[in-house]
Scaffold this active site. Sequence first.
Site, PDB file in Angstrom:
ATOM      1  N   GLU A 192     -15.540  -2.202 -10.431  1.00 39.62           N
ATOM      2  CA  GLU A 192     -15.784  -1.705  -8.943  1.00 39.62           C
ATOM      3  C   GLU A 192     -17.088  -1.639  -8.879  1.00 39.62           C
ATOM      4  O   GLU A 192     -17.659  -1.355 -10.299  1.00 39.62           O
ATOM      5  CB  GLU A 192     -14.980   0.206  -9.036  1.00 39.62           C
TER       6      GLU A 192
ATOM      7  N   ARG B 192      -5.061   6.284  -7.432  1.00 39.22           N
ATOM      8  CA  ARG B 192      -3.978   7.121  -8.435  1.00 39.22           C
ATOM      9  C   ARG B 192      -3.490   5.782  -8.411  1.00 39.22           C
ATOM     10  O   ARG B 192      -1.723   6.438  -9.370  1.00 39.22           O
ATOM     11  CB  ARG B 192      -3.482   7.752  -7.171  1.00 39.22           C
ATOM     12  N   HIS B 193      -3.422   4.839  -8.402  1.00 36.88           N
ATOM     13  CA  HIS B 193      -2.375   3.932  -8.163  1.00 36.88           C
ATOM     14  C   HIS B 193      -2.111   3.253  -9.089  1.00 36.88           C
ATOM     15  O   HIS B 193      -3.361   2.054  -9.431  1.00 36.88           O
ATOM     16  CB  HIS B 193      -2.131   3.261  -7.154  1.00 36.88           C
TER      17      HIS B 193
ATOM     18  N   HIS C  70       5.582  -6.237  -7.204  1.00 36.54           N
ATOM     19  CA  HIS C  70       6.571  -4.820  -7.403  1.00 36.54           C
ATOM     20  C   HIS C  70       5.476  -3.919  -7.531  1.00 36.54           C
ATOM     21  O   HIS C  70       6.232  -2.943  -6.523  1.00 36.54           O
ATOM     22  CB  HIS C  70       7.554  -5.380  -9.403  1.00 36.54           C
TER      23      HIS C  70
ATOM     24  N   ARG D  68       2.029   4.466   1.163  1.00 35.66           N
ATOM     25  CA  ARG D  68       1.185   3.718   1.580  1.00 35.66           C
ATOM     26  C   ARG D  68       0.690   3.046   3.363  1.00 35.66           C
ATOM     27  O   ARG D  68      -0.172   3.294   4.371  1.00 35.66           O
ATOM     28  CB  ARG D  68      -0.493   3.232   0.792  1.00 35.66           C
TER      29      ARG D  68
ATOM     30  N   SER E 229     -21.157  -0.584  -9.034  1.00 33.83           N
ATOM     31  CA  SER E 229     -21.597  -0.101 -10.067  1.00 33.83           C
ATOM     32  C   SER E 229     -22.960   1.397  -9.407  1.00 33.83           C
ATOM     33  O   SER E 229     -23.747   0.047  -9.366  1.00 33.83           O
ATOM     34  CB  SER E 229     -21.928   0.511 -10.761  1.00 33.83           C
TER      35      SER E 229
HETATM   36  C1  LIG Z   1       1.749  10.620   0.772  1.00 36.11           C
HETATM   37  C2  LIG Z   1       0.936  10.843  -0.348  1.00 36.11           C
HETATM   38  C3  LIG Z   1       0.381  12.372  -0.817  1.00 36.11           C
HETATM   39  C4  LIG Z   1      -0.071  12.682  -1.974  1.00 36.11           C
HETATM   40  N1  LIG Z   1      -0.807  13.705  -2.123  1.00 36.11           N
HETATM   41  C5  LIG Z   1      -1.383  13.940  -2.889  1.00 36.11           C
HETATM   42  C6  LIG Z   1      -1.584  14.851  -3.347  1.00 36.11           C
HETATM   43  O1  LIG Z   1      -1.768  16.520  -2.787  1.00 36.11           O
HETATM   44  N2  LIG Z   1      -2.320  15.390  -4.861  1.00 36.11           N
HETATM   45  C7  LIG Z   1      -1.978  14.632  -5.809  1.00 36.11           C
HETATM   46  O2  LIG Z   1      -2.456  14.744  -7.143  1.00 36.11           O
HETATM   47  N3  LIG Z   1      -1.439  13.729  -5.778  1.00 36.11           N
HETATM   48  C8  LIG Z   1      -0.658  12.800  -4.134  1.00 36.11           C
HETATM   49  N4  LIG Z   1      -0.675  11.779  -3.611  1.00 36.11           N
HETATM   50  C9  LIG Z   1      -0.528  10.694  -5.203  1.00 36.11           C
HETATM   51  C10 LIG Z   1       0.905  10.746  -5.509  1.00 36.11           C
HETATM   52  O3  LIG Z   1       0.844  11.717  -6.781  1.00 36.11           O
HETATM   53  C11 LIG Z   1       0.902   9.484  -6.578  1.00 36.11           C
HETATM   54  O4  LIG Z   1       0.097   9.685  -7.539  1.00 36.11           O
HETATM   55  C12 LIG Z   1       0.506   7.653  -6.123  1.00 36.11           C
HETATM   56  O5  LIG Z   1       0.628   7.759  -4.681  1.00 36.11           O
HETATM   57  C13 LIG Z   1       0.292   6.589  -7.184  1.00 36.11           C
HETATM   58  O6  LIG Z   1       1.805   6.466  -7.200  1.00 36.11           O
HETATM   59  P1  LIG Z   1       2.955   6.399  -8.415  1.00 36.11           P
HETATM   60  O7  LIG Z   1       2.634   7.379  -9.618  1.00 36.11           O
HETATM   61  O8  LIG Z   1       3.850   6.759  -8.528  1.00 36.11           O
HETATM   62  O9  LIG Z   1       1.760   5.106  -8.571  1.00 36.11           O
HETATM   63  P2  LIG Z   1       1.719   4.135  -9.451  1.00 36.11           P
HETATM   64  O10 LIG Z   1       0.707   5.354 -10.646  1.00 36.11           O
HETATM   65  O11 LIG Z   1       1.346   2.879  -9.264  1.00 36.11           O
HETATM   66  O12 LIG Z   1       2.847   3.958 -10.420  1.00 36.11           O
HETATM   67  C14 LIG Z   1       3.628   3.058 -10.552  1.00 36.11           C
HETATM   68  C15 LIG Z   1       5.236   3.654 -11.479  1.00 36.11           C
HETATM   69  O13 LIG Z   1       4.890   3.328 -12.602  1.00 36.11           O
HETATM   70  C16 LIG Z   1       5.208   3.950 -13.530  1.00 36.11           C
HETATM   71  N5  LIG Z   1       4.096   4.504 -14.193  1.00 36.11           N
HETATM   72  C17 LIG Z   1       2.469   4.382 -13.757  1.00 36.11           C
HETATM   73  N6  LIG Z   1       2.464   5.448 -14.771  1.00 36.11           N
HETATM   74  C18 LIG Z   1       2.955   5.957 -15.431  1.00 36.11           C
HETATM   75  C19 LIG Z   1       2.467   6.882 -16.727  1.00 36.11           C
HETATM   76  N7  LIG Z   1       1.211   6.796 -16.503  1.00 36.11           N
HETATM   77  N8  LIG Z   1       3.434   7.662 -17.336  1.00 36.11           N
HETATM   78  C20 LIG Z   1       4.697   7.333 -16.600  1.00 36.11           C
HETATM   79  N9  LIG Z   1       5.323   6.323 -15.721  1.00 36.11           N
HETATM   80  C21 LIG Z   1       3.917   5.624 -14.583  1.00 36.11           C
HETATM   81  C22 LIG Z   1       5.829   5.334 -12.575  1.00 36.11           C
HETATM   82  O14 LIG Z   1       7.417   5.177 -11.954  1.00 36.11           O
HETATM   83  C23 LIG Z   1       5.482   4.894 -11.272  1.00 36.11           C
HETATM   84  O15 LIG Z   1       6.035   5.663 -10.086  1.00 36.11           O
HETATM   85  C24 LIG Z   1       0.125  11.710  -2.743  1.00 36.11           C
HETATM   86  C25 LIG Z   1       0.355  10.421  -2.034  1.00 36.11           C
HETATM   87  C26 LIG Z   1       0.906   9.632  -1.300  1.00 36.11           C
HETATM   88  C27 LIG Z   1       1.763   8.547  -1.291  1.00 36.11           C
END
Ligand SMILES: Cc1cc2nc3c(=O)[nH]c(=O)nc-3n(C[C@H](O)[C@H](O)[C@H](O)COP(=O)(O)OP(=O)(O)OC[C@H]3O[C@@H](n4cnc5c(N)ncnc54)[C@H](O)[C@@H]3O)c2cc1C
Length: 293
Positions: free
Chosen positions: A104, A96-97, A194, A203, A106
């Site tokens: 990865e 999700r990050h 960053h 995490r 395959s």
């Molecule tokens: C404790 C915990 C519980 C969670 N529970 C759930 C859940 O129940 N269901 C679920 O679906 N997810 C869940 N998540 C995942 C969460 O919603 C985020 O998707 C995940 O933590 C990645 O965060 P991020 O988007 O900030 O990080 P990254 O994807 O690394 O992005 C970093 C930053 O870049 C920017 N960015 C990156 N891509 C984009 C984009 N396309 N558009 C706009 N800005 C962007 C944003 O500012 C973002 O904060 C959970 C996460 C945590 C830590």
Amino acid sequence: MLDILDAVPDRLISCLDHGHVRLVDCMPRLCESGQTADSAIVQAARVSYGEGTKTINEDRGLIRYLLRHGHTTPLEMVEFKFHCKMPIFIARQWIRHRTASVNEVSGRYSEVKDEYYVPALENIRAQSTANKQGGAGIMPEDKATSFRYDCSSFATDAFAEYKNHIDAGVSRELARINLPLSTYTEWYWKIDLHNLLHFLALRCDSHAQYEIRVFAEAMLQLITPIVPLTIEAWNDYHPLRGGMKLSRLEVEALAKRNWACTFTDIDSDNKREREEWQQKRLRIEEGIAGDTH
Ligand SMILES: Cc1cc2nc3c(=O)[nH]c(=O)nc-3n(C[C@H](O)[C@H](O)[C@H](O)COP(=O)(O)OP(=O)(O)OC[C@H]3O[C@@H](n4cnc5c(N)ncnc54)[C@H](O)[C@@H]3O)c2cc1C
């Protein structure tokens, strides 16, 4: 010139029962004697101000300023490449990050290795009643043992079936679809500092699932000797580390403290927001109490 990776003699940390995080490479890779990769951050930041090299102490001050003020692009000058092996259910949280580059293994190209995660007895958590997303407290031993047994037997059976279907000629891309989420996968993961700090803040935090925390903590351990000044500042200032972020309502509650330095509730009808303030005020009150003793 020094090889920066020499600061990390042991670059592989084992995680869970079959996983690991291995630091493969970093940028910058070389630095002047007595420096760390923090120097790449300050060099980039000083370009903004048209200034040259300074002392380590001034570098530390500059890095702390950057982190306090969210001036984050200089941190992108440092990059890390990891080789990580984790269960698929953790890879799903990890992926999700979006700000990392990933490659990865395959399961279409090669057979999936017969490796799956079985939690240690002491890590089999009961469902938390306070947090719908989390576990809290350990399970009674008999129930935990039975869960562990099922983890193993289910995966063993699934892998036996997988092998049967492969031997019968089913394509690898389809034969794998009944393997459990506990199956290990692996990838190369490259990210700048960053975005890595953003990942680690989320995490390594107690709200993250234990199994992903293990990997995040391992990465933090590996990068700390490479960017020690940045990690020190991040630990001091980030709200999910040692720092704290206050809302306007919380600042108002602080201003209304009584003679004993205890704080009022915040003016909000949101239960969770009030609970979060309780946590913060406890930390502040304990800090004040500690200071006066
Ligand atoms: C404790 C915990 C519980 C969670 N529970 C759930 C859940 O129940 N269901 C679920 O679906 N997810 C869940 N998540 C995942 C969460 O919603 C985020 O998707 C995940 O933590 C990645 O965060 P991020 O988007 O900030 O990080 P990254 O994807 O690394 O992005 C970093 C930053 O870049 C920017 N960015 C990156 N891509 C984009 C984009 N396309 N558009 C706009 N800005 C962007 C944003 O500012 C973002 O904060 C959970 C996460 C945590 C830590």
